[in-house]
Design a protein around this motif. Structure first.
Motif, short mmCIF file in Angstrom:
data_model
loop_
_atom_site.label_atom_id
_atom_site.label_comp_id
_atom_site.label_asym_id
_atom_site.label_seq_id
_atom_site.Cartn_x
_atom_site.Cartn_y
_atom_site.Cartn_z
N ARG A 3 0.71 -1.33 -0.06
CA ARG A 3 0.01 0.04 0.09
C ARG A 3 0.92 1.27 -0.12
NH1 ARG A 3 -5.37 -0.57 2.08
NH2 ARG A 3 -5.04 1.45 2.93
N ILE A 4 0.65 2.00 -1.05
CA ILE A 4 1.33 3.35 -1.06
C ILE A 4 0.46 4.89 -0.71
CG2 ILE A 4 3.27 4.86 -2.69
CD1 ILE A 4 3.95 1.73 -2.17
N HIS A 26 0.85 -2.14 -6.76
CA HIS A 26 1.00 -1.36 -5.50
C HIS A 26 -0.69 -0.82 -5.58
CE1 HIS A 26 5.19 -1.60 -4.60
NE2 HIS A 26 5.20 -1.07 -6.01
N ALA A 27 -1.09 -1.00 -4.30
CA ALA A 27 -2.38 -0.29 -4.20
C ALA A 27 -2.06 1.12 -3.79
CB ALA A 27 -3.19 -0.98 -3.27
N VAL A 28 -2.74 2.18 -4.22
CA VAL A 28 -2.51 3.70 -4.13
C VAL A 28 -3.62 4.31 -3.44
CG1 VAL A 28 -2.06 5.76 -5.21
CG2 VAL A 28 -0.95 3.77 -6.09
N THR A 29 -3.32 5.32 -2.27
CA THR A 29 -4.37 6.12 -1.68
C THR A 29 -3.71 7.35 -2.03
OG1 THR A 29 -4.86 4.35 0.15
CG2 THR A 29 -5.07 6.84 0.33
N GLY A 30 -4.45 8.40 -2.44
CA GLY A 30 -4.19 9.54 -2.82
C GLY A 30 -4.65 10.50 -1.68
N ASP A 47 3.04 0.97 3.13
CA ASP A 47 4.48 0.50 2.98
C ASP A 47 5.53 1.47 2.53
OD1 ASP A 47 4.04 -2.73 3.21
OD2 ASP A 47 2.48 -2.07 2.13
N ALA A 48 5.00 2.56 1.91
CA ALA A 48 5.83 3.53 1.37
C ALA A 48 4.85 4.81 1.25
CB ALA A 48 6.56 3.36 0.26
N ILE A 49 5.50 6.00 1.26
CA ILE A 49 4.90 7.35 1.15
C ILE A 49 5.62 7.92 0.01
CG2 ILE A 49 4.04 9.49 2.09
CD1 ILE A 49 3.96 7.81 4.99
N LEU A 50 4.83 8.58 -1.05
CA LEU A 50 5.33 9.58 -1.82
C LEU A 50 4.86 10.96 -1.41
CD1 LEU A 50 5.08 7.61 -5.10
CD2 LEU A 50 6.73 7.24 -3.52
#
Length: 227
Positions: A3-4, A26-30, A47-50
């Motif tokens: 999850r990103i 990856h599954a993305v949350t905006g 799992d990570a943050i952009l």
């Protein structure tokens, strides 16, 4: 599925990130602002943050500090700001990596993989750490490159340990110097350059065209990404 969390105030960039990261499984949350981002990490683990630095409701570097204090996920800055001082500030605040817009999708995916893998190593407490063909046994104080044992001095071992533990993210000159030589030598960049040159002679097939230890000009060093 990993999850990103992607934090960016531009809907088009969020859509692009969803497509690129989705291609990597990856599954993305905006989130379009800091408030939404903090609400998201309060509801779920990522799992990570952009993170984009240009947010409408809060300074991106300030938010980076909050994210590092409140969750364990690696934070990759994805920003149009290319100023070296901005990059150094983000990395010193704990960013795992810094990607400048516009970015290549495959490169971004590789950096996300490296950040997630590195974070797993950091939380794991194994006596051995690895990055691609590089394997370091912390207990035995040994380094192997593609199965070949390499003899290192104590300073070379310490620098290499920090680079491998970082898993491909950039380490600033100051951070490496402070960790290996101490705070009093944070500005003695030539010490670090001497050790990096020596390491390249030992681990690179062609030290003049290094494949393992990469420069980030004016910032520091990273290990090459291995997908």
């Amino acid at each position: 599925m990993t999850r990103i969390l992607c934090i960016d105030d531009e809907p088009a960039i969020l859509r692009l990130l969803e497509v690129v990261l989705g291609r990597g499984g990856h599954a993305v949350t905006g989130a379009r602002d800091a408030r939404s981002a903090l609400a998201a990490i309060g509801r779920a683990a990522f799992d990570a943050i952009l993170l984009d630095l240009g947010l409408p409701d809060r300074d991106g570097l300030e938010l980076l500090g909050t994210l590092k204090a409140t969750c364990n996920a690696p934070v990759i800055v994805v920003s149009a700001r290319s100023d070296v001082a901005e990059k150094v500030a983000a990395l010193d605040l704990g960013a795992s990596d810094y990607v400048t817009k516009p970015f290549e999708g495959d490169e971004l995916l590789a950096r996300v993989r490296v950040a997630i893998r590195s974070n797993g190593h950091a939380q794991g407490r194994s006596e051995a750490i690895e990055h691609g063909p590089l394997r370091m046994d912390l207990g035995m104080h040994t380094l192997h490159v593609e199965g070949r044992e390499v003899t290192l001095t104590p300073k070379e071992f310490s620098v290499m340990r920090e680079l491998i533990a970082a898993g491909g993210r950039v380490l600033t000159h100051g951070a490496l110097l402070e960790t290996v030589w101490g705070k009093a030598h944070r500005d003695d960049v030539e010490y670090l350059r001497v050790v990096i040159r020596s390491l390249r002679l030992k681990i690179e097939n062609d030290p003049s065209a290094p494949l393992h230890i990469r420069n980030e000009p004016g910032i520091g060093y990273r290990l090459a990404a291995h997908g």
